[in-house]
Design an enzyme around this catalytic site. Structure first.
Site, short mmCIF file in Angstrom:
data_model
loop_
_atom_site.label_atom_id
_atom_site.label_comp_id
_atom_site.label_asym_id
_atom_site.label_seq_id
_atom_site.Cartn_x
_atom_site.Cartn_y
_atom_site.Cartn_z
N SER A 131 59.59 50.42 81.63
CA SER A 131 58.32 49.69 81.68
C SER A 131 57.19 50.68 81.95
CB SER A 131 58.33 48.65 82.80
OG SER A 131 57.02 48.15 83.00
N ALA A 150 69.89 39.34 75.59
CA ALA A 150 69.41 39.08 74.22
C ALA A 150 69.28 37.59 73.91
CB ALA A 150 70.33 39.75 73.21
N TYR A 158 60.69 46.44 91.30
CA TYR A 158 60.72 46.54 89.83
C TYR A 158 60.33 47.95 89.37
CZ TYR A 158 59.70 45.15 84.98
OH TYR A 158 59.67 45.04 83.60
N ASN A 209 68.75 46.21 77.99
CA ASN A 209 67.47 45.50 78.00
C ASN A 209 67.33 44.50 79.14
OD1 ASN A 209 65.01 44.04 76.63
ND2 ASN A 209 66.58 42.47 76.90
N ALA A 237 60.50 50.73 91.09
CA ALA A 237 61.54 51.69 91.48
C ALA A 237 62.70 51.61 90.50
CB ALA A 237 62.02 51.39 92.89
N ILE A 287 53.89 42.58 77.33
CA ILE A 287 54.41 41.98 76.10
C ILE A 287 54.51 40.47 76.32
CG2 ILE A 287 56.35 41.98 74.46
CD1 ILE A 287 54.97 44.78 74.77
N ARG A 338 66.78 35.73 74.75
CA ARG A 338 65.35 35.41 74.49
C ARG A 338 64.51 36.67 74.67
NH1 ARG A 338 63.53 34.14 80.01
NH2 ARG A 338 65.41 34.30 81.29
P1 NAP Z 1 62.76 37.67 79.66
O1 NAP Z 1 62.01 36.99 78.57
O2 NAP Z 1 62.63 37.18 81.05
O3 NAP Z 1 64.32 37.77 79.23
C1 NAP Z 1 65.21 38.44 80.07
C2 NAP Z 1 66.57 38.52 79.42
O4 NAP Z 1 67.46 39.21 80.32
C3 NAP Z 1 67.17 37.15 79.15
O5 NAP Z 1 67.97 37.23 77.98
C4 NAP Z 1 68.06 36.94 80.38
O6 NAP Z 1 69.15 36.06 80.14
C5 NAP Z 1 68.57 38.36 80.59
N1 NAP Z 1 69.07 38.60 81.95
C6 NAP Z 1 68.40 38.50 83.12
N2 NAP Z 1 69.21 38.76 84.15
C7 NAP Z 1 70.44 39.01 83.62
C8 NAP Z 1 71.71 39.31 84.18
N3 NAP Z 1 71.89 39.41 85.51
N4 NAP Z 1 72.76 39.48 83.35
C9 NAP Z 1 72.61 39.36 82.01
N5 NAP Z 1 71.43 39.08 81.42
C10 NAP Z 1 70.36 38.90 82.21
O7 NAP Z 1 62.32 39.22 79.76
P2 NAP Z 1 61.57 40.17 78.70
O8 NAP Z 1 60.13 40.08 78.96
O9 NAP Z 1 62.10 39.94 77.34
O10 NAP Z 1 62.06 41.61 79.24
C11 NAP Z 1 63.13 42.31 78.65
C12 NAP Z 1 63.11 43.73 79.22
O11 NAP Z 1 61.84 44.34 78.97
C13 NAP Z 1 63.31 43.77 80.74
O12 NAP Z 1 64.08 44.89 81.11
C14 NAP Z 1 61.89 43.92 81.26
O13 NAP Z 1 61.86 44.54 82.51
C15 NAP Z 1 61.30 44.81 80.18
N6 NAP Z 1 59.84 44.76 80.11
C16 NAP Z 1 59.18 43.60 79.81
C17 NAP Z 1 57.79 43.62 79.74
C18 NAP Z 1 57.00 42.38 79.40
O14 NAP Z 1 55.75 42.46 79.45
N7 NAP Z 1 57.60 41.28 79.03
C19 NAP Z 1 57.09 44.79 80.01
C20 NAP Z 1 57.79 45.94 80.31
C21 NAP Z 1 59.17 45.92 80.36
P3 NAP Z 1 69.04 34.44 80.47
O15 NAP Z 1 68.27 33.85 79.32
O16 NAP Z 1 70.45 34.00 80.50
O17 NAP Z 1 68.33 34.33 81.78
#
Ligand code: NAP
Length: 245
Positions: free
Chosen positions: A140, A11, A153, A88, A155, A186, A13
């Protein structure tokens, strides 16, 4: 009566941050995590100041099953309840299957899928006791569509969908729902890695003609987290502008 308590992983970002903000605006106290102490503490302070709720921020590596389970147990103890868990946190390590390294496969599965199981397992005890709970897993669109270069991803997200349906059946009689939200493309740091050509190609595939916003995903999560969604469980709610129907 004390306020509802929600845990949101990842959470600091992106989508997770907007989910945390939305749940806080609806009056829930929060426990949020990310990988870096500085950014997650700053996010917690900002949300608490804006929404007037309690927000605990902590650095937790969700890929480490002992860490994520301890985090959930500590939150349940500190807040005396956990009503909502939003799994998330997620990463990508893209590459063609033929060339994918074992660590790229393992890292994505540990972070995106194994964490969901271990966090959910840890939260079930307080939720079972309370006979109430909402677990929402962020999947996703590519779990359903597949995507070249993202075998790991896809899988992990397909595993989330199956896990969601299975756990939903296990705990439905305790008034605990388990659902997934499957975003399409997104606008976040994850998709900002795309160049202009890649972004244009994606826009062409989306009937709505644009990427979604983190707020649009957060609204779907907030609905599933609410008491109005009591009879919805084991579902994958797609938020994708018509990309996949
Ligand atoms: P993002 O902007 O890259 O943010 C990822 C978040 O996850 C950050 O808060 C990060 O923390 C945290 N994180 C990553 N690895 C972690 C770990 N090992 N332990 C704890 N926290 C961790 O990603 P997002 O686009 O918001 O995606 C959020 C979710 O939506 C994900 O599950 C992604 O697969 C899914 N999703 C995204 C999209 C898209 O288009 N963006 C589409 C489909 C699904 P740090 O800031 O500390 O790195």
């Amino acid at each position: 009566m004390t306020r509802e308590v929600a845990i949101v992983t990842g959470a600091s970002r992106g989508i997770g941050r907007k989910i945390a903000e939305k749940l806080a605006k609806e009056g829930m106290d929060l426990a949020i995590c990310g990988t870096r102490e500085e950014t997650i503490t700053a996010a917690a302070e900002a949300i608490a100041a804006e929404c007037g709720v309690m927000v605990h921020g902590q650095a937790v590596d969700v890929a480490d099953h002992a860490q994520i389970q301890q985090f959930v147990r500590d939150v349940a103890k500190q807040f005396s309840r956990v009503d909502v868990l939003v799994n998330n946190a997620g990463i990508t390590r893209d590459g063609l299957a033929m060339r994918m390294k074992p660590e790229e496969w393992q890292q994505v599965l540990n972070t995106n899928l194994n964490s969901v199981f271990f966090a959910s397992q840890a939260v079930l005890r307080p939720m079972m006791k309370a006979k109430y709970g909402r677990i929402i897993n962020i999947s996703s669109v590519v779990a359903a569509m597949g995507n070249p270069g993202q075998a790991n991803y896809c899988a992990s997200k397909g595993g989330i969908d199956a896990l969601t349906r299975s756990m939903a059946r296990e705990v439905a009689s305790r008034n605990i729902t388990v659902n997934a939200v499957a975003p399409g493309f997104i606008r976040t740091d994850m998709t900002d890695q795309l160049d202009d050509k890649g972004r244009a190609a994606i826009h062409d595939q989306i009937p709505a003609g644009r990427m979604g916003t983190p707020e649009e995903v957060a609204s779907a999560v907030a609905f599933l987290a609410s008491s109005e969604a009591a009879y919805i469980t084991g579902q994958v709610l797609h938020v994708n502008g018509g990309l996949y129907c």
